[in-house]
Design a protein around this motif. Sequence first.
Motif, mmCIF file in Angstrom:
data_model
loop_
_atom_site.group_PDB
_atom_site.id
_atom_site.type_symbol
_atom_site.label_atom_id
_atom_site.label_comp_id
_atom_site.label_asym_id
_atom_site.label_seq_id
_atom_site.Cartn_x
_atom_site.Cartn_y
_atom_site.Cartn_z
ATOM 1 N N VAL A 41 0.838 -1.182 0.000
ATOM 2 C CA VAL A 41 0.000 0.000 0.000
ATOM 3 C C VAL A 41 0.874 1.233 0.000
ATOM 4 N N GLY A 42 0.514 2.218 -0.806
ATOM 5 C CA GLY A 42 1.265 3.460 -0.799
ATOM 6 C C GLY A 42 1.911 3.731 -2.132
ATOM 7 N N SER A 43 2.694 4.776 -2.188
ATOM 8 C CA SER A 43 3.314 5.205 -3.434
ATOM 9 C C SER A 43 4.398 4.245 -3.854
ATOM 10 N N THR A 44 4.525 4.048 -5.183
ATOM 11 C CA THR A 44 5.611 3.233 -5.701
ATOM 12 C C THR A 44 6.941 3.943 -5.614
ATOM 13 N N GLN A 45 6.925 5.177 -5.099
ATOM 14 C CA GLN A 45 8.181 5.882 -4.936
ATOM 15 C C GLN A 45 9.048 5.240 -3.857
ATOM 16 N N ASN A 46 8.449 4.474 -2.935
ATOM 17 C CA ASN A 46 9.260 3.864 -1.882
ATOM 18 C C ASN A 46 8.931 2.400 -1.660
ATOM 19 N N THR A 47 8.171 1.807 -2.544
ATOM 20 C CA THR A 47 7.794 0.412 -2.368
ATOM 21 C C THR A 47 7.914 -0.332 -3.678
ATOM 22 N N PHE A 48 8.509 -1.511 -3.624
ATOM 23 C CA PHE A 48 8.590 -2.381 -4.793
ATOM 24 C C PHE A 48 7.611 -3.518 -4.605
ATOM 25 N N THR A 49 6.554 -3.585 -5.406
ATOM 26 C CA THR A 49 5.546 -4.630 -5.279
ATOM 27 C C THR A 49 5.708 -5.640 -6.399
ATOM 28 N N MET A 50 5.359 -6.902 -6.111
ATOM 29 C CA MET A 50 5.623 -7.961 -7.072
ATOM 30 C C MET A 50 4.459 -8.931 -7.153
ATOM 31 N N ASN A 51 4.130 -9.372 -8.356
ATOM 32 C CA ASN A 51 3.197 -10.473 -8.511
ATOM 33 C C ASN A 51 3.786 -11.729 -7.897
ATOM 34 N N ASN A 52 2.941 -12.595 -7.363
ATOM 35 C CA ASN A 52 3.425 -13.753 -6.630
ATOM 36 C C ASN A 52 2.673 -15.006 -7.074
ATOM 37 N N PRO A 53 3.036 -15.604 -8.243
ATOM 38 C CA PRO A 53 2.371 -16.825 -8.680
ATOM 39 C C PRO A 53 2.560 -17.958 -7.683
ATOM 40 N N ILE A 218 12.919 2.155 -8.364
ATOM 41 C CA ILE A 218 11.841 1.366 -7.771
ATOM 42 C C ILE A 218 10.580 1.455 -8.621
ATOM 43 N N ASN A 219 10.251 2.655 -9.088
ATOM 44 C CA ASN A 219 9.062 2.833 -9.920
ATOM 45 C C ASN A 219 9.157 1.998 -11.194
ATOM 46 N N ASN A 220 10.313 2.039 -11.851
ATOM 47 C CA ASN A 220 10.459 1.306 -13.103
ATOM 48 C C ASN A 220 10.513 -0.198 -12.883
ATOM 49 N N LEU A 221 11.130 -0.621 -11.775
ATOM 50 C CA LEU A 221 11.141 -2.043 -11.452
ATOM 51 C C LEU A 221 9.728 -2.537 -11.194
ATOM 52 N N ASN A 222 8.930 -1.740 -10.480
ATOM 53 C CA ASN A 222 7.519 -2.066 -10.271
ATOM 54 C C ASN A 222 6.777 -2.191 -11.589
ATOM 55 N N ALA A 223 6.996 -1.205 -12.460
ATOM 56 C CA ALA A 223 6.252 -1.154 -13.716
ATOM 57 C C ALA A 223 6.499 -2.398 -14.563
ATOM 58 N N VAL A 224 7.762 -2.817 -14.658
ATOM 59 C CA VAL A 224 8.085 -3.991 -15.471
ATOM 60 C C VAL A 224 7.620 -5.270 -14.781
ATOM 61 N N ALA A 225 7.899 -5.393 -13.479
ATOM 62 C CA ALA A 225 7.587 -6.627 -12.757
ATOM 63 C C ALA A 225 6.093 -6.900 -12.709
ATOM 64 N N ASN A 226 5.274 -5.874 -12.720
ATOM 65 C CA ASN A 226 3.832 -6.048 -12.614
ATOM 66 C C ASN A 226 3.124 -5.938 -13.950
ATOM 67 N N GLY A 229 4.589 -10.611 -18.741
ATOM 68 C CA GLY A 229 5.787 -10.710 -19.568
ATOM 69 C C GLY A 229 6.978 -10.021 -18.960
ATOM 70 N N GLY A 230 6.752 -9.186 -17.937
ATOM 71 C CA GLY A 230 7.842 -8.415 -17.372
ATOM 72 C C GLY A 230 8.899 -9.231 -16.667
ATOM 73 N N TRP A 231 8.473 -10.310 -15.980
ATOM 74 C CA TRP A 231 9.470 -11.129 -15.276
ATOM 75 C C TRP A 231 10.448 -11.755 -16.258
ATOM 76 N N TYR A 232 9.941 -12.138 -17.434
ATOM 77 C CA TYR A 232 10.854 -12.684 -18.442
ATOM 78 C C TYR A 232 11.913 -11.654 -18.821
ATOM 79 N N ALA A 233 11.504 -10.403 -19.043
ATOM 80 C CA ALA A 233 12.450 -9.367 -19.425
ATOM 81 C C ALA A 233 13.516 -9.170 -18.347
ATOM 82 N N LEU A 234 13.103 -9.099 -17.082
ATOM 83 C CA LEU A 234 14.046 -8.889 -15.984
ATOM 84 C C LEU A 234 15.002 -10.070 -15.838
ATOM 85 N N ILE A 235 14.443 -11.275 -15.925
ATOM 86 C CA ILE A 235 15.250 -12.482 -15.754
ATOM 87 C C ILE A 235 16.232 -12.652 -16.905
#
Length: 318
Positions: A41-53, A218-226, A229-235
């Motif tokens: 919860v909160g701004s992506t300016q200070n939090t990295f959120t991730m999908n969790n299959p 952090i914002n860009n990592l959030n954007a790709v990870a969520n 297809g983003g996890w493939y790009a990061l990995i």
Amino acid sequence: MKAKAVMALAAIASIGLSACSPSSQAIRSSGNGAMSQGNGVGSTQNTFTMNNPAAQSTSYYSSQNLQRPRQYTGNDMPELSSVELQVIGDQIFKNEGGGDISKLVHWNDGEDFASMGIGHFTWYPAGRNARFGSTFPELLSYMQSRGVQVPAWLPREGSPWRSKGELMQAKNTPQVQELQHFLYQTRLLQVQFIVDRTRRAMPKLVNNTPDQLRPHVINNLNAVANTPGGWYALIDYTNFKGEGLSRSGGYNGQNWGLLQVLEDMRPSRPGEQALHEFADAAMRVLERRVRNSPPANNERRWLAGWSSRVNTYRRLLV
């Protein structure tokens, strides 16, 4: 993972990875340089959120005595299902070796190390400066820690071939054929190794970023990870060009890893545009590497292939 999502992912397995769980984890940057879990919860300016299959076992090679990989519920990166691992592994194998089993034991033109497995893990001859790291010995240790019996003849002090010519002469020997077969059998475990490497890098990416750039990364990592297809790009990029954690690495003090891509990337929100921005930034970083490289290396010859690989990051999968 929902059944429909699994079926859809299996149907497009030749294309790439689809993130498919609505649940998430969060990582926040703490003041002491460590990473702590948040509630998303909160701004992506200070939090990295991730999908969790949902986690699933990835050990199904009957010829190997594999232990079930441990489940990851910590603060780095979600466990991926066996279907997702297969998708990522197939694409990385295609990226690195065209899906050709003979390229599982390889030596690229213009390089001073052998390239092993689906990720073309680097293997330097003994005594040679491992400028880009020697990741194949790390992979072997990773496999053995999971109960895999690696070919007994493999030396641990370095590659037994000191040049591409030596490896080509040995290509049809029983030892090399055994190694190719072994690396083909353990494809899924190799991609799990790549995923785990990316997992370990996630907190370091944030903590190795200067304070003024940290919200941007952090914002860009959030954007790709969520983005699907983003996890493939990061990995894949982590396997391709590394994490980029060293500020003094690279040419002219400019590295070309995942961290540099996230720093160069324009601010983005989750969605297809984030994938395009990531791919565009990756090419800018790689083109900068070529400009900074010694002219004698002729690294420009690799740009077309790098561009084709990076373009696979642009796909929005559903």
